[in-house]
Design an enzyme around this catalytic site. Structure first.
Site, PDB file in Angstrom:
ATOM      1  N   ASP A 464      -4.342   6.264   0.027  1.00 37.26           N
ATOM      2  CA  ASP A 464      -4.033   4.944   0.566  1.00 37.26           C
ATOM      3  C   ASP A 464      -2.597   4.656   0.107  1.00 37.26           C
ATOM      4  O   ASP A 464      -2.118   5.275  -0.840  1.00 37.26           O
ATOM      5  CB  ASP A 464      -5.021   3.936  -0.035  1.00 37.26           C
ATOM      6  CG  ASP A 464      -4.747   2.523   0.445  1.00 37.26           C
ATOM      7  OD1 ASP A 464      -4.340   2.370   1.605  1.00 37.26           O
ATOM      8  OD2 ASP A 464      -4.914   1.580  -0.347  1.00 37.26           O
ATOM      9  N   ASP A 816      -7.667   2.366  -3.666  1.00 34.96           N
ATOM     10  CA  ASP A 816      -7.918   1.319  -4.675  1.00 34.96           C
ATOM     11  C   ASP A 816      -9.202   0.554  -4.395  1.00 34.96           C
ATOM     12  O   ASP A 816      -9.418  -0.529  -4.910  1.00 34.96           O
ATOM     13  CB  ASP A 816      -6.722   0.362  -4.786  1.00 34.96           C
ATOM     14  CG  ASP A 816      -6.362  -0.249  -3.437  1.00 34.96           C
ATOM     15  OD1 ASP A 816      -7.025   0.107  -2.447  1.00 34.96           O
ATOM     16  OD2 ASP A 816      -5.432  -1.067  -3.359  1.00 34.96           O
ATOM     17  N   ASP A 820     -11.135   1.194   1.309  1.00 32.90           N
ATOM     18  CA  ASP A 820     -11.349   2.638   1.278  1.00 32.90           C
ATOM     19  C   ASP A 820     -12.773   3.020   0.892  1.00 32.90           C
ATOM     20  O   ASP A 820     -13.074   4.196   0.758  1.00 32.90           O
ATOM     21  CB  ASP A 820     -10.375   3.283   0.276  1.00 32.90           C
ATOM     22  CG  ASP A 820      -8.961   2.792   0.483  1.00 32.90           C
ATOM     23  OD1 ASP A 820      -8.553   2.695   1.646  1.00 32.90           O
ATOM     24  OD2 ASP A 820      -8.277   2.476  -0.501  1.00 32.90           O
TER      25      ASP A 820
END
Length: 1173
Positions: A464, A816, A820
């Site tokens: 990410d 984080d 996700d």
């Protein structure tokens, strides 16, 4: 929730991935089975416990699901695991007394379709904590505990807006069961029994019984102790996971477990913990969703619109449906009622159907890992069992031919316990436990230990961007206001003078979803920075609206404050947020902020500056995060809550661009360089702008300075039946100098770069979705060189990871936690950088929020994988060395003595098994991975050659000892007694010995012989040689001499073995069943062992570990990797037309050349600055 399939086979609920088959129990078959259980002393029952499908096939006959009283489930993954469930019946007759009790609203719901007429029974099964009922109309099992998806927005408001009747509630309550996420802590005795019934422990039990029968007490007790320790550790882990999942639930009102889908909740002011998933139907809430997303930023929820159309509510809201849903386990911090007075929500899902229930189920029923190592381990054990079978036949033949039938059964069964190493599971478990401990010291926690080995195979890692590669917070860099379709001078931050009053200032002050919580302004970091720049304050005295007022250091403003009347929260799918605000005593206005491209499209064309695209490109290409701002005045009359998002977000006036700086984390670049050097692909998957993402990828080193970036853009035609896809260079206008209109004149240097694979594809989530839908055949090719995926929604992130896995990549995902979660669960190794509870769904969690944990995890994974292989090889060799020794001695109807077995099994192998895994990971990541399968040529060759060396040495010793002049088959003292001096003594002592040995022969089957002593000493020290040779160091583990404990253990064991070889201590020799041999023979044995060590070590280093040799062999025999992505790479290397530059494909695959000037920005500023960026 379900799919139909042909015949009696159906697919049960898409999310369960299970096929379902109907069966009916037959009385006579059942009776025969019970008789079988009794006659086999329970062995048949145990077999059925391991193979539930056999139980069903033998006890029942196949029938339709409608008639079934037992259903057999089979997973649709590679494992095709079976389980069976008994059908249960629930009666609802207590609540349905007459026809009038069937409410009209229920006619189209599963609750009315599930009730059988006239019996008033409901047929149910329970799978992984979820209850399914039989839908008599659709003829399939369907999930209950959820509000059906077919309801439209207006239907939810109309049908459930005033709650359910008592009768409806009662029927639903009985069918759905209680609204609890109850993880019963299984009693330890149950877990113990379940663990003990594992096939391997049953085999150990058989071994232990056999050893007790043979008076081999000590090792039997040691194995019992080790097995119990291993079982208790497993049970402890299981209990810990169950406590972990259960501790996430907190106390609620006792009545909350009575809730059913469709019930109406009224949310009072103050903090509330939600007991279920619910759809907000009036008012507004702020919730803390950290338990689910891992981000402790307050999230604003708005009520479901009363849209009057025929689309089901989820379809109508698309990816934004989450904005209306309050999730179970999340905390409501604030409620704001609208004109209707109270904040109301309709129960959507209860119990394990909720988002939190899903999280708990993902821990209780983890996705099985289809890793080659675990499959090969089964083959490995099968080979050893086959070997044992050959040994049994040999034993029976030898003993029967010599007329020794008394002991033959015991001896033959002994061979099985020798050939299959009973300490293998314990040894493998210890290796993983040590790795887990090492990871824990480095701040990486693991809830799925079997995935550690998989980390050693990772060859692609998705990252990410925000908060993972870059710093979490953003800094304001500048504001570029726009007036009368022209950009004004940029206002830089931090500025000496404040922002001037105007529409842009108002947008910064009100266009956010911040709240005051625990005395602090909280919310999205971007919103916080933006609001702080105004120096205004927020107060929330009113429960209906938020008011912002000028602070002490604020620019003088002509208003007392601004009230935020209503907000449309930020949506990943729409890429924007809006608010309706009113100056105190002034007019009502709407403000929108979001992705600049999106905001510009919603604005009136005449208000957007003509150089908008080039300005945007200028800032995004430097890696800035750019936000577009817009506003419009609203007509008085319609209440704000009644306005739809579409009405508010149209015909806006463009206000300008807010430019924010998002710095790379310090460790990002070195980590990505390390992964790149180790040939591990890195991919960025972000929700940010594509230009910003590409720049960050370049700055971070994901895209090398010499490599080209090709933008892939896909668009859907009208009606979404057709689509087009275009490839073009990122710096379109730079190449125009080189190229005429036709592609044939493309600069050869560029073509060369493309031919050698020095290019990267970048695409947005929208393009990815269209390619996946319309250009499925192109997707694998695009993924092969796709490096930047921008504006990706959470579901697209998960889908991307799965697509990479289909190409046979081992995928790691590092994020984080917030958007996700899905991708972290799906990846082979998900690493969450958030310590919130949501990361429970991720196999790995790092305490330090930096990507430095990724190479660390890969290093440890590689070391753990190599350790597992070493352990397998060592255990196989130890078993086979012992097996060969025993079979050689069986030839003379002899065997090893109990203490000899004990010394080899306990003092040598168990200690080596425990200490071999202490070797740490090598600090440098090499550009290749360890083998992923046990059955690979180098590994098999290593095992086979070492077996041959052992066999040769043992046979050589066995035969040569018989050729010695002092050898006697009957007199085991002939070698050490001088015939001249001690003839008389020897005869008298022989008499004594004869008595003692005669007595001894009764108890230890005459183990003492020269062959026994020779073979036992050779095989015992051979185990040490093998342990040393197989303990690989570089390139995946540190050199073996750094494992001090292991080296000391080996030296200690070798010392004891040499002591046993050269010490003539009668008491010790008698206990160990050894006999005295001449010193010259002992030295000869040491010589044999030295030769074996030298040959074994040389072969391992010069052949088995010789990587260039194996690569040469692969090249010579033209062996190519079977991985899907490798095959595709080879095909594309031969394809001169790939990648197709400046062409557009349509979904019917017709190629059209794009004119040189299409889609390129004329941007002199960007041109001149490009090299300095």
């Amino acid at each position: 929730f379900q799919l139909k399939a042909e015949g009696q086979k159906k697919l049960l609920n898409l999310t369960e991935h299970s096929e379902i088959f109907g069966y009916k129990t037959q009385g006579c078959r059942r009776a025969l089975c019970i008789a079988g259980y009794i006659l086999s002393c329970g062995a048949l029952r145990l077999l059925f416990y391991w193979k539930p499908e056999w139980d069903v096939w033998i006890n029942c006959i196949r029938c339709s699901l409608e008639e079934a009283d037992i259903v057999l489930l089979r997973t649709t993954d590679d494992f095709r695991t079976y389980s069976h469930k008994t059908v249960t019946w629930i009666s609802v007759s207590a609540f349905i007394k007459s026809r009038s009790d069937y409410p009209a609203t229920e006619e189209d719901s599963i609750f009315s379709k599930a009730v059988m007429k006239p019996s008033l029974l409901v047929k149910t099964i329970q799978v992984q904590k979820i209850r399914y009922v039989w839908n008599d109309y659709a003829k399939q099992f369907q999930k209950v505990g959820v509000l059906e998806d077919h309801y439209t927005c207006s239907a939810i408001h109309d049908k459930f807006g005033s709650g359910l009747t008592c009768n409806e509630q009662n029927v639903r309550r009985v069918i759905c069961g209680p609204n609890t996420i109850d993880v019963p802590v299984i009693p330890i005795w149950k877990l113990l029994i379940k663990e003990v019934l594992n096939p391997f422990y049953v085999f150990q039990l058989f071994s232990v019984c056999l050893w007790f029968a043979e008076d081999y007490m000590e090792y039997a007790i040691a194995i019992i102790f080790m097995s119990l320790l291993s079982i208790f550790l497993t049970v402890y882990d299981l209990r810990k996971v169950r406590h972990l999942t259960f501790s996430t639930s907190m106390l609620q009102h006792l009545e909350s477990h009575y809730l059913v889908p469709g019930d109406l909740l009224i949310l009072k002011e103050g903090k509330t913990l939600l007991p279920c998933d619910a759809i907000l139907v009036s008012g507004q809430c702020t919730v803390n969703e950290s338990m689910l997303t891992g981000e402790s930023i307050p999230v604003t929820k708005i009520h479901l619109p009363q849209a009057d159309n025929l689309k089901p509510w989820r379809v109508y809201c698309a990816e934004d449906y989450r904005k209306h849903v309050l999730f179970c386990g999340t905390e409501v911090i604030q409620t704001k009622a609208d004109d209707r007075g109270v904040v109301k929500a309709v129960v959507l899902q209860t119990g394990f159907n909720t988002a939190k229930g899903d999280l708990v189920r993902s821990i209780l029923y983890p996705k099985p890992m289809n890793f080659k190592l675990y499959r090969d381990a089964m083959w490995f054990l099968m080979c050893l069992i086959a070997l044992a079978a050959i040994g049994m036949i040999y034993t029976v033949c030898v003993f029967a031919l010599n007329g020794e039938t008394g002991e033959v059964v015991k001896k033959a069964l002994d061979v099985i316990t020798i050939a299959v190493p009973p300490a293998l599971p314990a040894a493998l478990t210890t290796g993983i436990i040590y790795t887990q401990q090492r990871l824990k010291k480095k701040g990486i926690f693991c809830i799925s230990p079997q995935r550690i080995n998989v980390c050693g195979q990772l060859n692609l890692v998705c990252f990410d961007k925000t908060g993972t590669l870059t710093e979490d917070g953003l800094d304001l860099w500048g504001l570029l206001p726009s007036e009368r379709n022209c950009f004004q001078n940029i206002h830089s931050f931090p500025a000496d003078h404040g922002l001037p009053w105007g529409p842009v200032f108002k947008a910064l002050a009100v266009c956010h979803s911040l709240i005051v919580w625990e005395g602090k302004i909280q919310g999205d970091p971007l919103d916080v920075k933006m609001f702080e720049a105004t120096n205004w304050n927020e107060d929330q005295e009113s429960t209906h609206a938020t008011v912002v007022r000028p602070g002490l250091q604020a620019t003088t403003a002509p208003v007392e404050g601004i009230t935020i009347l209503h907000q449309f929260p930020f949506s990943s799918a729409l890429q924007r947020m809006s608010v309706i605000a009113q100056e105190i005593g002034g007019d009502t206005q709407a403000f929108t902020k979001g992705a600049p491209e999106t905001v510009a499209m919603l604005c009136r064309a005449e208000t957007v500056p003509s150089n908008f695209e080039s300005k945007l490109l200028l800032y995004t290409a430097q890696g800035f995060r750019v936000i577009g701002l817009a506003c419009k005045s609203l007509q008085a009359g319609k209440p704000p809550a009644a306005l739809t998002r579409e009405e508010v977000e149209s015909d806006l006036t463009f206000l300008g661009l807010l430019i924010m700086e998002n710095r790379l984390k310090r460790e990002t670049k070195p980590v990505l360089e390390e992964l790149s050097a180790a040939c591990i692909r890195t991919v960025m998957v972000t929700g940010d702008n594509i230009q910003t993402a590409i720049t960050v990828a370049k700055n971070a080193g994901m895209i090398a300075p010499t490599h080209r970036v090709i933008l892939v853009e896909a668009n859907e035609g009208p009606g979404s039946f057709s689509a087009s896809i275009t490839w073009k260079f990122l710096e379109e206008n730079k190449i125009e100098d080189y190229r005429g209109l036709d592609d044939s004149q493309t600069d050869p240097g560029i073509r060369l770069a493309l031919a050698s694979g020095q290019y990267h594809f970048a695409m947005s989530g929208k393009s990815y979705q269209i390619v996946a839908h319309h250009f499925r055949h192109l997707l694998p090719k695009l993924l092969l060189n796709g490096t930047v995926f921008a504006r990706m929604s959470p579901s697209q992130k998960s889908s991307l990871v799965e697509e990479f896995q289909k190409l046979d990549y081992f995928v790691g995902m590092c994020g984080d936690g917030a958007n996700d979660c899905g991708a972290l669960k799906v990846a082979h190794a998900g690493i969450s950088l958030s310590e919130q509870e949501a990361s429970v769904a991720s196999p790995f969690t790092s305490r330090t929020p930096s990507i430095a944990c990724v190479p660390e995890l890969i290093r440890e994974g590689r070391a753990a994988l190599v350790t597992s292989f070493c352990m397998f090889k060592y255990m196989a060799l130890y078993s086979i060395i012992q097996y060969l020794g025993v079979l050689l001695l069986y030839w003379q109807l002899n065997s090893f003595g109990n203490y000899q077995f004990l010394f080899q099994d306990l003092a040598i192998t168990t200690v080596i098994g425990v200490t071999m895994s202490f070797t740490r990971a090598y600090p440098k990541l090499v550009p290749y991975r360890p083998p992923s399968q046990l059955i690979s040529p180098p590994l098999l060759l290593s095992v086979v050659l070492n077996i041959l060396f052992s066999l040769s040495m043992q046979i050589f010793g066995f035969v040569v000892v018989q050729e010695q002049p002092w050898y006697s088959q009957t007199d085991i003292h002939s070698a050490c007694l001088s015939v001249n001096n001690h003839e008389r003594n020897s005869s008298s002592s022989l008499g004594l010995h004869g008595v003692r040995d005669g007595a001894h022969e009764q108890t230890d089957n005459g183990f003492k012989s020269y062959e026994n002593t020779t073979v036992w000493l050779l095989s015992t020290i051979n185990c040490l040689i093998v342990a040393l040779v197989f303990s690989k160091g570089k390139p995946f583990r540190q050199p073996i001499y750094t494992n001090y404990v292991f080296i000391l253990v080996l030296i200690g064991q070798l010392g004891i073995c040499l002591f046993l070889m050269f010490a003539d201590i009668d008491g010790l020799y008698s206990k160990m069943d050894l006999v005295c041999t001449p010193t010259t023979w002992r030295i000869s044995m040491v010589g044999m062992l030295a030769v074996t060590l030298a040959v074994s070590f040389l072969v391992e280093e010069a052949v088995i570990e010789n990587r260039p040799l194996w690569l040469l062999l692969k090249k010579t025999f033209q062996y190519h990797s079977k991985s899907h992505y490798k095959r595709l790479q080879r095909v594309l290397e031969q394809d001169s037309a790939w990648p197709p530059l400046n062409e557009t494909f349509f979904s019917d695959s017709v190629a059209v050349t794009v004119e040189g000037n299409m889609g390129g920005h004329s941007n002199p500023t960007f041109d001149s600055n490009e090299d300095s960026l």
